[in-house]
Design a protein around this motif. Structure first.
Motif, PDB file in Angstrom:
ATOM      1  N   ASN A 236       0.853  -1.176   0.000  1.00  0.00           N
ATOM      2  CA  ASN A 236       0.000   0.000   0.000  1.00  0.00           C
ATOM      3  C   ASN A 236       0.894   1.232   0.000  1.00  0.00           C
ATOM      4  O   ASN A 236       2.113   1.136   0.201  1.00  0.00           O
ATOM      5  CB  ASN A 236      -0.999  -0.008   1.155  1.00  0.00           C
ATOM      6  CG  ASN A 236      -0.343   0.105   2.522  1.00  0.00           C
ATOM      7  OD1 ASN A 236       0.371   1.070   2.809  1.00  0.00           O
ATOM      8  ND2 ASN A 236      -0.589  -0.873   3.396  1.00  0.00           N
ATOM      9  N   TYR A 237       0.294   2.395  -0.222  1.00  0.00           N
ATOM     10  CA  TYR A 237       1.108   3.599  -0.344  1.00  0.00           C
ATOM     11  C   TYR A 237       0.261   4.833  -0.121  1.00  0.00           C
ATOM     12  O   TYR A 237      -0.978   4.801  -0.213  1.00  0.00           O
ATOM     13  CB  TYR A 237       1.757   3.670  -1.732  1.00  0.00           C
ATOM     14  CG  TYR A 237       0.762   3.918  -2.847  1.00  0.00           C
ATOM     15  CD1 TYR A 237       0.544   5.213  -3.339  1.00  0.00           C
ATOM     16  CD2 TYR A 237       0.023   2.872  -3.402  1.00  0.00           C
ATOM     17  CE1 TYR A 237      -0.380   5.441  -4.351  1.00  0.00           C
ATOM     18  CE2 TYR A 237      -0.897   3.094  -4.410  1.00  0.00           C
ATOM     19  CZ  TYR A 237      -1.095   4.384  -4.886  1.00  0.00           C
ATOM     20  OH  TYR A 237      -2.012   4.606  -5.867  1.00  0.00           O
ATOM     21  N   HIS A 238       0.911   5.927   0.191  1.00  0.00           N
ATOM     22  CA  HIS A 238       0.300   7.250   0.106  1.00  0.00           C
ATOM     23  C   HIS A 238       1.431   8.248  -0.095  1.00  0.00           C
ATOM     24  O   HIS A 238       2.614   7.891  -0.080  1.00  0.00           O
ATOM     25  CB  HIS A 238      -0.572   7.585   1.316  1.00  0.00           C
ATOM     26  CG  HIS A 238       0.141   7.672   2.625  1.00  0.00           C
ATOM     27  ND1 HIS A 238       0.645   6.577   3.303  1.00  0.00           N
ATOM     28  CD2 HIS A 238       0.433   8.749   3.408  1.00  0.00           C
ATOM     29  CE1 HIS A 238       1.203   6.951   4.431  1.00  0.00           C
ATOM     30  NE2 HIS A 238       1.097   8.268   4.527  1.00  0.00           N
ATOM     31  N   SER A 239       1.093   9.495  -0.331  1.00  0.00           N
ATOM     32  CA  SER A 239       2.112  10.498  -0.621  1.00  0.00           C
ATOM     33  C   SER A 239       1.796  11.791   0.107  1.00  0.00           C
ATOM     34  O   SER A 239       0.652  12.052   0.494  1.00  0.00           O
ATOM     35  CB  SER A 239       2.213  10.746  -2.126  1.00  0.00           C
ATOM     36  OG  SER A 239       0.979  11.227  -2.644  1.00  0.00           O
ATOM     37  N   ILE A 240       2.842  12.603   0.306  1.00  0.00           N
ATOM     38  CA  ILE A 240       2.736  13.888   0.987  1.00  0.00           C
ATOM     39  C   ILE A 240       3.553  14.893   0.183  1.00  0.00           C
ATOM     40  O   ILE A 240       4.643  14.569  -0.316  1.00  0.00           O
ATOM     41  CB  ILE A 240       3.297  13.815   2.423  1.00  0.00           C
ATOM     42  CG1 ILE A 240       2.579  12.734   3.244  1.00  0.00           C
ATOM     43  CG2 ILE A 240       3.166  15.157   3.136  1.00  0.00           C
ATOM     44  CD1 ILE A 240       3.207  12.502   4.612  1.00  0.00           C
ATOM     45  N   LEU A 241       3.054  16.104   0.048  1.00  0.00           N
ATOM     46  CA  LEU A 241       3.811  17.176  -0.589  1.00  0.00           C
ATOM     47  C   LEU A 241       4.606  17.918   0.473  1.00  0.00           C
ATOM     48  O   LEU A 241       4.092  18.273   1.530  1.00  0.00           O
ATOM     49  CB  LEU A 241       2.867  18.147  -1.313  1.00  0.00           C
ATOM     50  CG  LEU A 241       2.001  17.538  -2.417  1.00  0.00           C
ATOM     51  CD1 LEU A 241       1.135  18.619  -3.057  1.00  0.00           C
ATOM     52  CD2 LEU A 241       2.865  16.849  -3.473  1.00  0.00           C
ATOM     53  N   LYS A 242       5.894  18.154   0.202  1.00  0.00           N
ATOM     54  CA  LYS A 242       6.788  18.784   1.164  1.00  0.00           C
ATOM     55  C   LYS A 242       7.150  20.203   0.720  1.00  0.00           C
ATOM     56  O   LYS A 242       7.229  20.493  -0.478  1.00  0.00           O
ATOM     57  CB  LYS A 242       8.074  17.961   1.309  1.00  0.00           C
ATOM     58  CG  LYS A 242       7.879  16.577   1.910  1.00  0.00           C
ATOM     59  CD  LYS A 242       7.589  16.650   3.395  1.00  0.00           C
ATOM     60  CE  LYS A 242       7.514  15.253   4.002  1.00  0.00           C
ATOM     61  NZ  LYS A 242       8.826  14.592   4.062  1.00  0.00           N
ATOM     62  N   ASP A 243       7.393  21.072   1.716  1.00  0.00           N
ATOM     63  CA  ASP A 243       7.894  22.410   1.402  1.00  0.00           C
ATOM     64  C   ASP A 243       9.420  22.383   1.457  1.00  0.00           C
ATOM     65  O   ASP A 243      10.041  21.319   1.545  1.00  0.00           O
ATOM     66  CB  ASP A 243       7.311  23.458   2.359  1.00  0.00           C
ATOM     67  CG  ASP A 243       7.587  23.135   3.821  1.00  0.00           C
ATOM     68  OD1 ASP A 243       8.620  22.480   4.101  1.00  0.00           O
ATOM     69  OD2 ASP A 243       6.790  23.532   4.688  1.00  0.00           O
ATOM     70  N   ASP A 244      10.047  23.551   1.416  1.00  0.00           N
ATOM     71  CA  ASP A 244      11.506  23.611   1.283  1.00  0.00           C
ATOM     72  C   ASP A 244      12.237  23.651   2.620  1.00  0.00           C
ATOM     73  O   ASP A 244      13.422  23.968   2.658  1.00  0.00           O
ATOM     74  CB  ASP A 244      11.915  24.809   0.426  1.00  0.00           C
ATOM     75  CG  ASP A 244      11.472  26.137   1.034  1.00  0.00           C
ATOM     76  OD1 ASP A 244      10.843  26.125   2.110  1.00  0.00           O
ATOM     77  OD2 ASP A 244      11.757  27.179   0.417  1.00  0.00           O
ATOM     78  N   ARG A 245      11.542  23.293   3.730  1.00  0.00           N
ATOM     79  CA  ARG A 245      12.233  23.283   5.023  1.00  0.00           C
ATOM     80  C   ARG A 245      13.325  22.217   5.083  1.00  0.00           C
ATOM     81  O   ARG A 245      14.287  22.344   5.841  1.00  0.00           O
ATOM     82  CB  ARG A 245      11.217  23.090   6.156  1.00  0.00           C
ATOM     83  CG  ARG A 245      10.544  24.380   6.601  1.00  0.00           C
ATOM     84  CD  ARG A 245       9.520  24.153   7.680  1.00  0.00           C
ATOM     85  NE  ARG A 245       8.237  23.756   7.118  1.00  0.00           N
ATOM     86  CZ  ARG A 245       7.122  23.661   7.821  1.00  0.00           C
ATOM     87  NH1 ARG A 245       7.140  23.909   9.124  1.00  0.00           N
ATOM     88  NH2 ARG A 245       5.985  23.307   7.248  1.00  0.00           N
ATOM     89  N   VAL A 246      13.163  21.146   4.319  1.00  0.00           N
ATOM     90  CA  VAL A 246      14.196  20.102   4.213  1.00  0.00           C
ATOM     91  C   VAL A 246      14.568  19.996   2.739  1.00  0.00           C
ATOM     92  O   VAL A 246      13.939  19.243   1.982  1.00  0.00           O
ATOM     93  CB  VAL A 246      13.704  18.749   4.758  1.00  0.00           C
ATOM     94  CG1 VAL A 246      14.813  17.704   4.655  1.00  0.00           C
ATOM     95  CG2 VAL A 246      13.231  18.879   6.200  1.00  0.00           C
ATOM     96  N   PRO A 247      15.561  20.757   2.276  1.00  0.00           N
ATOM     97  CA  PRO A 247      15.906  20.757   0.839  1.00  0.00           C
ATOM     98  C   PRO A 247      16.166  19.376   0.263  1.00  0.00           C
ATOM     99  O   PRO A 247      15.861  19.123  -0.907  1.00  0.00           O
ATOM    100  CB  PRO A 247      17.162  21.638   0.784  1.00  0.00           C
ATOM    101  CG  PRO A 247      17.058  22.523   1.991  1.00  0.00           C
ATOM    102  CD  PRO A 247      16.400  21.682   3.054  1.00  0.00           C
ATOM    103  N   LEU A 248      16.729  18.486   1.070  1.00  0.00           N
ATOM    104  CA  LEU A 248      17.076  17.159   0.579  1.00  0.00           C
ATOM    105  C   LEU A 248      15.836  16.355   0.181  1.00  0.00           C
ATOM    106  O   LEU A 248      15.938  15.376  -0.553  1.00  0.00           O
ATOM    107  CB  LEU A 248      17.871  16.402   1.652  1.00  0.00           C
ATOM    108  CG  LEU A 248      18.651  15.164   1.218  1.00  0.00           C
ATOM    109  CD1 LEU A 248      19.680  15.516   0.159  1.00  0.00           C
ATOM    110  CD2 LEU A 248      19.329  14.514   2.419  1.00  0.00           C
ATOM    111  N   ALA A 249      14.651  16.743   0.664  1.00  0.00           N
ATOM    112  CA  ALA A 249      13.423  16.042   0.311  1.00  0.00           C
ATOM    113  C   ALA A 249      12.902  16.442  -1.061  1.00  0.00           C
ATOM    114  O   ALA A 249      11.957  15.826  -1.570  1.00  0.00           O
ATOM    115  CB  ALA A 249      12.346  16.310   1.363  1.00  0.00           C
ATOM    116  N   LEU A 250      13.508  17.449  -1.667  1.00  0.00           N
ATOM    117  CA  LEU A 250      13.055  17.965  -2.951  1.00  0.00           C
ATOM    118  C   LEU A 250      14.002  17.528  -4.069  1.00  0.00           C
ATOM    119  O   LEU A 250      15.134  17.111  -3.813  1.00  0.00           O
ATOM    120  CB  LEU A 250      12.979  19.489  -2.906  1.00  0.00           C
ATOM    121  CG  LEU A 250      12.255  20.095  -1.706  1.00  0.00           C
ATOM    122  CD1 LEU A 250      12.260  21.608  -1.792  1.00  0.00           C
ATOM    123  CD2 LEU A 250      10.840  19.547  -1.593  1.00  0.00           C
ATOM    124  N   ALA A 251      13.538  17.640  -5.295  1.00  0.00           N
ATOM    125  CA  ALA A 251      14.414  17.327  -6.424  1.00  0.00           C
ATOM    126  C   ALA A 251      15.604  18.273  -6.434  1.00  0.00           C
ATOM    127  O   ALA A 251      15.472  19.468  -6.147  1.00  0.00           O
ATOM    128  CB  ALA A 251      13.637  17.443  -7.729  1.00  0.00           C
TER     129      ALA A 251
END
Length: 373
Positions: A236-251
């Motif tokens: 199973n899965y789900h997803s969350i959109l992240k802001d730029d507080r943790v740059p490493l979580a972004l492309a």
């Protein structure tokens, strides 16, 4: 046998209702030792379990050990690739290797029987007078082992479908994130005082984030934005959109493949029975769980980085920040999941109705019911 039948029946009843009327699983499936015996026989002895990442076994002789449904297992790289085998000597049945490390051959610490990296017996001192001894027949039994997306998967089941087949849906779901290109940067093991399913369910839903993680990541989690799609029989899965507080979580800025929301999306993948992966464009972290009695769980915890972030000059600083954050998150999860297990032991405890944000938990219960039969 009575307890086994009772808990299995309660679980079957639990998943027999539609999701919009579903409740949390019965207490018995977490607390009954006999039910854990069914899980060991019908789940951990038959499904694929993650032993870690392939890149951590980089050179011939690199090895790790684990216990799967009571079977001690060695996973190592030889001259051909990564393989798994029994971690029990063919002589007087001592276990052979412990933990992780690097060896040129496998030598029994009891009587010095020595095995090649492919599991064949190299030598056995003082066995020449035994007429029944045949070195060629004394190799370590092989265990099925496959590498899927960089994850080392092992199973005791010779008939289990390949992870590449059962988990193709994950590749279809996230074609632009190839986990085999990520590199593990740290891993550790710990043991928590909770049932393995409590920790698995904790990962599967983000409903708990605002409260359980209010000291760390909870403030960035908005319940009204969370979506829990229907999963499959294997995950199973789900997803969350992240802001730029943790740059490493972004492309990474140099990444031109990911577009739009995919550049800020975090995926939470729960691969049955017990591989739990948080995957972002920049890093991953994971838990691989094995039960240690009803009230304890052994946890393999690791994290790593995507290739473009790993090449970034600021990668060490970003990685240190994320590792410190995850250590805090783990401490919060430990407290929350151990309190759940304490509550499960209460005579007055009763499973309550599930939120729409706990669909993955309901699907996990369905998986357990199918496997226990």
């Amino acid at each position: 046998m009575g307890l086994k039948v009772k808990a299995a029946r309660e679980l079957a009843q639990n998943v027999s209702v539609p999701f919009d009327r579903a409740h949390a699983m019965p207490k018995s499936v977490y607390t009954d030792a006999d039910f854990l015996g069914l899980e060991q026989a019908h789940i951990f002895a038959t499904d694929w379990v993650c032993a870690g990442r392939a890149e951590t076994l980089a050179k011939p002789g690199d090895y790790l050990t684990l216990s799967l449904a009571g079977e001690p297992i060695i996973v190592l790289r030889d001259a051909v690739g990564i393989r798994a085998m029994s971690n029990v000597c063919r002589h007087r049945m001592s276990t052979l290797l412990q933990g992780r490390g690097q060896v040129r051959s496998i030598t029994c610490p009891y009587h010095a029987w020595t095995y090649n990296l492919d599991g064949s017996l190299r030598g056995a001192p003082a066995m020449h007078l035994n007429g029944s001894f045949c070195k060629e027949d004394m190799g370590l039994p092989a265990v099925r082992c496959e590498v899927w997306q960089g994850w080392v998967m092992v199973t005791l089941n010779p008939r289990a479908a390949s992870p590449a087949e059962t988990l193709q849906g994950i590749r279809d779901l996230i074609p632009a994130l190839d986990m085999s290109t990520y590199t593990e940067t740290s891993q550790e093991s710990f043991r928590w005082a909770t049932n393995w399913k409590v920790l698995a369910e904790n990962f599967m839903e983000s409903y708990h984030l605002p409260m359980c993680h209010k000291g760390t990541i909870g403030g960035a989690s908005r319940l009204e934005e969370m979506v829990c799609p229907e999963g499959t029989d294997a995950f199973n899965y789900h997803s969350i959109l992240k802001d730029d507080r943790v740059p490493l979580a972004l492309a990474h800025p140099s990444n031109t493949v990911l577009q739009g929301e995919d550049r800020i999306k975090t995926w939470l993948l729960a691969i049955y029975p017990s591989l739990l992966i948080t995957l972002t464009p920049g890093y991953f972290w994971y838990l691989s769980l094995t039960p240690d009695g009803p009230g304890h769980v052994n946890v393999l915890f690791g994290m790593g980085m995507s290739a473009d972030w790993l090449a970034d000059p600021q990668a060490p600083a970003h990685l240190a920040r994320v590792k410190a954050l995850l250590d805090e998150v783990n401490a919060e999860d430990k407290g929350c999941t151990e309190r759940v297990y304490q509550g499960l032991l209460s005579g007055m405890a009763q499973p309550g109705p599930l939120s729409h944000l706990e669909r993955p938990n309901y699907e996990f219960a369905q998986y357990l019911a199918r496997k226990i039969g």
